[in-house]
Scaffold this active site. Structure first.
Site, mmCIF file in Angstrom:
data_model
loop_
_atom_site.group_PDB
_atom_site.id
_atom_site.type_symbol
_atom_site.label_atom_id
_atom_site.label_comp_id
_atom_site.label_asym_id
_atom_site.label_seq_id
_atom_site.Cartn_x
_atom_site.Cartn_y
_atom_site.Cartn_z
ATOM 1 N N SER A 187 1.003 -3.672 10.644
ATOM 2 C CA SER A 187 2.270 -4.376 10.851
ATOM 3 C C SER A 187 3.086 -3.809 11.997
ATOM 4 C CB SER A 187 3.094 -4.348 9.565
ATOM 5 O OG SER A 187 3.260 -3.024 9.093
ATOM 6 N N HIS B 170 10.570 -1.262 9.170
ATOM 7 C CA HIS B 170 9.806 -1.621 10.368
ATOM 8 C C HIS B 170 10.756 -1.685 11.549
ATOM 9 C CE1 HIS B 170 6.835 -2.923 7.402
ATOM 10 N NE2 HIS B 170 5.945 -2.947 8.382
#
Length: 274
Positions: free
Chosen positions: A52, A255
């Site tokens: 990711s 993230h």
């Protein structure tokens, strides 16, 4: 210390993090794009592999038919900036080393000249670490991080070696660049609802260990390691201008945001590609 009953918020976050980080969302097919290189320029055939942190989770503007890939991630930004001859983007949210080996190597060939990858965080249990540390006690967080540290020094090196070797086998003429993960947190005061400084420090220390192990295995494979930690310094969760999303990002939690990919990851990659 006894575990507290999970709250609805913890269950939701754990499920969403697992969906993004713990499993591959859809089979990783190569998403290809090509641009014409400038006259006289050396042809660059670029393949961006990984999890990711390569696919661009956190950056937004996703292609929902893929593994949450975003054109705002560092790989498509670099490809556009350098007018590559061809670009394949099989990186997938949730990928572990086995997913790279089984699902992402198709675009590689003897013509490939550049490969980038982030991998290893999910193997070490990133999603579970973050949900445990966010919603459980300090002792539970420390225990879970210590388990991940043991895995990182004992099991992960072999998985990284196998992954890099497979890339080398499929793309023997390519330069392999392994990008690391940033420290996620600033450790100063962050409000009453934030993770404690102890938890944040413990997670950052694990990120440092992961960077050290990954850099060592990359060097052993003849690859270049691009360390992103200095680029994100001062921009972690709890910073005044964060480039990492907190739990409020739900599936994007922990993230990089779009600025993190553009101003953190992209300069780190540019620094090693010239």
């Amino acid at each position: 210390m006894p575990h507290r009953a999970p709250t609805r918020a913890r269950i939701l976050l754990a499920a969403l993090l697992a969906a993004v980080l713990g499993v591959v969302l859809v089979p990783a097919a190569a998403a290809s794009a090509a641009t014409r290189a400038a006259p006289g320029a050396t042809a660059v055939h670029y393949v961006a592999l990984g999890d990711s942190y390569s696919s661009g989770v956190g950056a937004g503007d996703y292609d929902l038919s893929t593994c949450l890939r975003s054109d705002r991630s560092y790989a498509p930004l670099w490809a556009a900036q350098h007018q590559v001859t061809s670009f394949a983007f099989p990186a997938c949210g949730g990928a572990v080393t086995a997913d790279v080996l089984n699902n992402q190597l198709g675009p590689l060939s003897t013509s490939t000249t550049l490969v980038t990858i982030t991998i290893g965080g999910n193997d070490a249990g990133f999603a579970d670490i973050m949900s445990t540390c966010r919603f459980s006690s300090e002792s539970d967080c420390v225990r879970r991080v210590d388990e991940a540290r043991t895995f990182t020094t004992t099991v992960l090196p072999g998985r990284l070696d196998a992954t890099y070797a497979a890339i080398r086998s499929r793309a023997p003429n390519a330069r392999l660049i392994v990008l690391g993960y940033p420290r996620l947190f600033e450790t100063g005061w962050c409000g009453a609802l934030a993770m404690s400084s102890t938890k944040r420090t413990k997670i950052n220390e694990a990120a440092d260990l992961l960077a050290s192990v990954t850099a060592g295995r990359a060097a052993a494979a003849g690859a270049t390691f691009a360390d992103t930690r200095s680029y994100f310094a001062g921009h972690g969760v709890c910073a005044s201008s964060p480039w990492i999303k907190d739990v409020t990002g739900l599936i994007e939690a922990y993230h990089p945001n779009a600025d993190g990919y553009r101003y953190g990851y992209l300069p780190a990659l540019n620094a090693v590609t010239g």
